[in-house]
Design an enzyme around this catalytic site. Structure first.
Site, PDB file in Angstrom:
ATOM      1  CG  LEU A  65      -1.718  -1.258   1.496  1.00 46.55           C
ATOM      2  CD1 LEU A  65      -2.473  -1.140   2.812  1.00 46.55           C
ATOM      3  CD2 LEU A  65      -2.657  -1.558   0.342  1.00 46.55           C
ATOM      4  CE1 TYR A 115      -0.001   8.665  -6.600  1.00 45.84           C
ATOM      5  CE2 TYR A 115      -1.961   8.948  -7.951  1.00 45.84           C
ATOM      6  CZ  TYR A 115      -1.332   8.388  -6.853  1.00 45.84           C
ATOM      7  OH  TYR A 115      -2.033   7.534  -6.024  1.00 45.84           O
ATOM      8  CE  LYS A 119       0.270   4.808  -6.373  1.00 42.72           C
ATOM      9  NZ  LYS A 119       0.480   3.815  -5.299  1.00 42.72           N
TER      10      LYS A 119
END
Length: 149
Positions: A65, A115, A119
């Site tokens: 996470l 970002y 990811k």
């Protein structure tokens, strides 16, 4: 062991949770604890040096996470999202640990931002890990996260 032959994670198995001090990590830890899971291995930025290696060695399931979503410098997206994923998966392979890995990603993937790119890189690394290591992997693109903590 083939994926379909995997045993469910027992309440005594070691479960590694990266980003354990973050919003999702805190909620997951609280829920797993309430369900009776006894061997949670919480990892975050303040964890002692070497703990990720030790935890990756013993984990039977990994909730990855950890991530960076509001850095001062865009380069932190890549170190906190893509590079940490590479490090974690490399440690699992090094110890021949085929633990399943769930990766929290973002619905922002695909929008062209730093970002999103970081990811997407983490997701690609996760999928390559599955092919190379034979581990089950679960990339989740979370659309929006709200709630306690």
């Amino acid at each position: 062991m083939a994926n379909s032959d995997r045993k469910p994670v027992s309440k005594k198995d070691a479960i590694l949770i990266t980003g354990a001090a973050g919003f999702i990590g805190q909620n997951l830890r609280a829920r797993l604890h309430a369900l009776g899971y006894e061997n949670l291995l919480p990892y975050d930025l303040d964890s002692p040096s070497g703990s990720l290696r030790a935890y990756a060695k013993q984990a039977t399931f990994v909730y990855h996470l950890a991530g960076v979503n509001r850095p001062k410098d865009p380069a932190e997206f890549y170190s906190g999202n893509a590079s940490l994923t590479e490090e974690l998966l490399g440690l699992l392979r090094q110890d021949q640990n085929k633990a399943p890995v769930l990766l929290s990603s973002s619905a922002q993937a695909g929008n062209g931002s730093d970002y999103a790119k970081s990811k997407e890189s983490a997701e690609a690394t996760l999928l390559a890990h599955s092919k190379e290591n034979g581990s089950p992997v679960y990339p989740f693109r979370l659309p929006g996260v709200f709630g306690k903590w």
